[in-house]
Scaffold this active site. Sequence first.
Site, PDB file in Angstrom:
ATOM      1  N   CYS A   1      -8.330  42.980 -27.007  1.00  0.00           N
ATOM      2  CA  CYS A   1      -6.935  43.355 -26.850  1.00  0.00           C
ATOM      3  C   CYS A   1      -6.512  44.153 -28.076  1.00  0.00           C
ATOM      4  O   CYS A   1      -7.275  44.344 -29.010  1.00  0.00           O
ATOM      5  CB  CYS A   1      -6.065  42.118 -26.708  1.00  0.00           C
TER       6      CYS A   1
ATOM      7  N   ARG B   1      -9.206  50.586 -26.144  1.00  0.00           N
ATOM      8  CA  ARG B   1      -9.877  49.299 -26.280  1.00  0.00           C
ATOM      9  C   ARG B   1     -10.006  48.581 -24.936  1.00  0.00           C
ATOM     10  O   ARG B   1     -10.775  47.632 -24.810  1.00  0.00           O
ATOM     11  CB  ARG B   1      -9.112  48.409 -27.269  1.00  0.00           C
TER      12      ARG B   1
ATOM     13  N   TRP C   1      -6.200  42.256 -22.517  1.00  0.00           N
ATOM     14  CA  TRP C   1      -7.361  42.297 -21.628  1.00  0.00           C
ATOM     15  C   TRP C   1      -7.553  40.864 -21.131  1.00  0.00           C
ATOM     16  O   TRP C   1      -7.834  39.961 -21.907  1.00  0.00           O
ATOM     17  CB  TRP C   1      -8.587  42.784 -22.392  1.00  0.00           C
TER      18      TRP C   1
ATOM     19  N   ASN D   1      -5.232  38.052 -30.122  1.00  0.00           N
ATOM     20  CA  ASN D   1      -6.535  38.506 -29.643  1.00  0.00           C
ATOM     21  C   ASN D   1      -7.524  37.368 -29.850  1.00  0.00           C
ATOM     22  O   ASN D   1      -7.514  36.721 -30.897  1.00  0.00           O
ATOM     23  CB  ASN D   1      -7.022  39.721 -30.434  1.00  0.00           C
ATOM     24  N   GLY D   2      -8.419  37.168 -28.890  1.00  0.00           N
ATOM     25  CA  GLY D   2      -9.402  36.099 -29.009  1.00  0.00           C
ATOM     26  C   GLY D   2      -9.241  35.086 -27.894  1.00  0.00           C
ATOM     27  O   GLY D   2      -8.546  35.324 -26.898  1.00  0.00           O
TER      28      GLY D   2
ATOM     29  N   GLU E   1     -30.297  52.974 -21.630  1.00  0.00           N
ATOM     30  CA  GLU E   1     -28.995  53.469 -22.070  1.00  0.00           C
ATOM     31  C   GLU E   1     -28.397  54.432 -21.050  1.00  0.00           C
ATOM     32  O   GLU E   1     -27.192  54.388 -20.766  1.00  0.00           O
ATOM     33  CB  GLU E   1     -29.126  54.134 -23.438  1.00  0.00           C
TER      34      GLU E   1
ATOM     35  N   LYS F   1     -24.846  53.986 -19.104  1.00  0.00           N
ATOM     36  CA  LYS F   1     -23.772  54.987 -19.119  1.00  0.00           C
ATOM     37  C   LYS F   1     -23.304  55.314 -17.710  1.00  0.00           C
ATOM     38  O   LYS F   1     -22.105  55.420 -17.443  1.00  0.00           O
ATOM     39  CB  LYS F   1     -24.245  56.271 -19.806  1.00  0.00           C
TER      40      LYS F   1
ATOM     41  N   GLU G   1     -21.354  52.361 -16.204  1.00  0.00           N
ATOM     42  CA  GLU G   1     -20.097  52.097 -16.912  1.00  0.00           C
ATOM     43  C   GLU G   1     -18.970  53.007 -16.449  1.00  0.00           C
ATOM     44  O   GLU G   1     -17.828  52.543 -16.291  1.00  0.00           O
ATOM     45  CB  GLU G   1     -20.291  52.309 -18.420  1.00  0.00           C
TER      46      GLU G   1
ATOM     47  N   HIS H   1     -45.237  47.126  -9.879  1.00  0.00           N
ATOM     48  CA  HIS H   1     -45.111  45.674  -9.895  1.00  0.00           C
ATOM     49  C   HIS H   1     -43.820  45.197  -9.243  1.00  0.00           C
ATOM     50  O   HIS H   1     -43.376  44.080  -9.504  1.00  0.00           O
ATOM     51  CB  HIS H   1     -45.195  45.161 -11.339  1.00  0.00           C
TER      52      HIS H   1
ATOM     53  N   LYS I   1     -13.453  48.382 -25.488  1.00  0.00           N
ATOM     54  CA  LYS I   1     -14.255  49.055 -26.510  1.00  0.00           C
ATOM     55  C   LYS I   1     -14.873  48.067 -27.485  1.00  0.00           C
ATOM     56  O   LYS I   1     -16.066  48.077 -27.722  1.00  0.00           O
ATOM     57  CB  LYS I   1     -13.374  50.050 -27.269  1.00  0.00           C
TER      58      LYS I   1
END
Length: 605
Positions: free
Chosen positions: A2, A27, A75, A101-102, A482, A486, A489, A505, A600
């Site tokens: 947040c 964020r 958030w 926040n947390g 990666e 991307k 996301e 496999h 973020k």
Amino acid sequence: MCGIVGYIGKRDVAPLLLEGLARLEYRGYDSAGMVITSPKSAGLKMVKAKGRVRDLEARVPKRFAGTTGIAHTRWATHGAPSDVNAHPHLDPENKVAVVHNGIVDNASELRVKLEADGVVFASETDTEVLTHLIARAQAESLEEKVREALRHVEGTYGIAVMHADFSDRIVVARNGSPVVLGIGEKEMFVASDVAALVAHTRQVVTLNDGEMATLKADDLRTYTTEGSRTTATPETVEWEAASYDMGGHDTYMHKEISEQADAVDRVLRGRIDDRFSTVHLGGLNLDAREARGIRRVKILGCGTSYHAGMIGAGLIESLARIPADAEPASEFRYRNPVVDPDTLYIAVSQSGETYDVLAAVQELKRKGARVLGVVNVVGSAIARETDGGVYVHAGPEVCVVSTKCFTNTVVAFALLALHLGRIRDLSVADGKRIIEGLRKLPAQISEILETEDEIKKLAAEYAEAKSMMFIGRVRGYPVALEASLKLKEISYIHAEAYPASELKHGPLALIEPALPTVAIVPNDELLEKNRAALEEIKARSGKILAVAHQEQEKADHTILVPKNEDELDPILMGIPLQLLAYHTALALGRDIDKPRNLAKSVTVE
């Protein structure tokens, strides 16, 4: 995850808070709110709204004046996004306001106790528990009220608190979630990120875990949660407000992709030592004798930082010949790992505040391990808590998904691997070879970025896919991971990454014309092995997009990348795939800078 913004001074506070919240939008959040007061006003005035900062701004009354205030972007963790669950939270008497926040781990237990005492909760949040605890504290000062409440709290927090009876101050506290104080001229600021401060001041104090502060317009005091005074030492923020602007680009992601040549030049600048074919990394706090005593390297990160760590581990093994591997920090800290005194641990985080990484660092330090940090943000928690490290100097990265910081982190690992290698057994000739390769990177990155129009055309074609597979071998596998991350996301296309050697496999069962495969095919000792994987896919009518140093006969399309040294090729091969993900998401109309459900700086578990 947040965002927190606060101000106390003489200026009209609401516009300042809205501006600060707007700078923290990257964020990730789902609602926003603010509360204000002034020495001349009666009580606290609050407004909040589900949605974006612009939705909050639309709700601010015309008469909403004050000189002190705190604001927040939330958030969701406890309770769905809604007006009532948005921060700040007030007690029933409208005396106490809290932004947080947390996560309060024991919120359910505290809530049951408070309800038994007759407290009626207005929201589903864990933060409201804090508000009631502060309001019910019997202490005479706001500082003591906050301290008394925090004694009951287990979990992480970065909080800012206002009280109608103490309108001359804001009290803040930190445990595991960042809190940064800004020092102005007869005015003070607080935020969870310097991005909200740099437009007004570059003099900041970063709180440590277990530390509190009282902000008045002309005074700043810091102290522990036990009450002992601490020394607040201001630091000058490296970046100016303009660094956080879009600079003429349509999105922050596009801006940050385009900045990578300059960013890589910055991480190299002043660090190369041609005389000894090595590099200077003064922040390591690791002398040659200690470096030679390292028997293993363990790299810890999350998400993109974990993938950068995987490439870093390969670089350390190949250049320094030290066994190295990377592991998600979120898994490492819970599996009761064996901590070896001859192992060098490296914590990787763009923000330097990633909670899982920070918690792993703290556990390692508790067990006596040597831990280095590879971070982007100077003065961040991981930078302060590690024994030394390397700043990656990527500059502010505002888009939720990481691009230039990923690239710079891998380059930083190349520098570290070269440094360790030259102390050990890497020859002068090989050191010189790697240095020449590093110096080529900025120009080669610019060359790749010039092919954007071609990649944009490919993205329009591949945007129709419902799912995609990414493959690479050895050095190419972390690049595939990666690139897959991307794409998912920001485009929300399902994507998976596998080592190319693992196709037979299991994953070959997925191959069909509707499932495109992106293959990393460098010109290295595994070129023919990678081409064999393309043969397997093409034999099953799979569509292939290759990222390679030369055209691949079996691929439907090939994105050509300039050749560097084998060890450094992964740095370049990831960049066109950032552009592919970007233009795929753009073609699908996604909110690229603020992908759904993501934030973020992940400062909660």
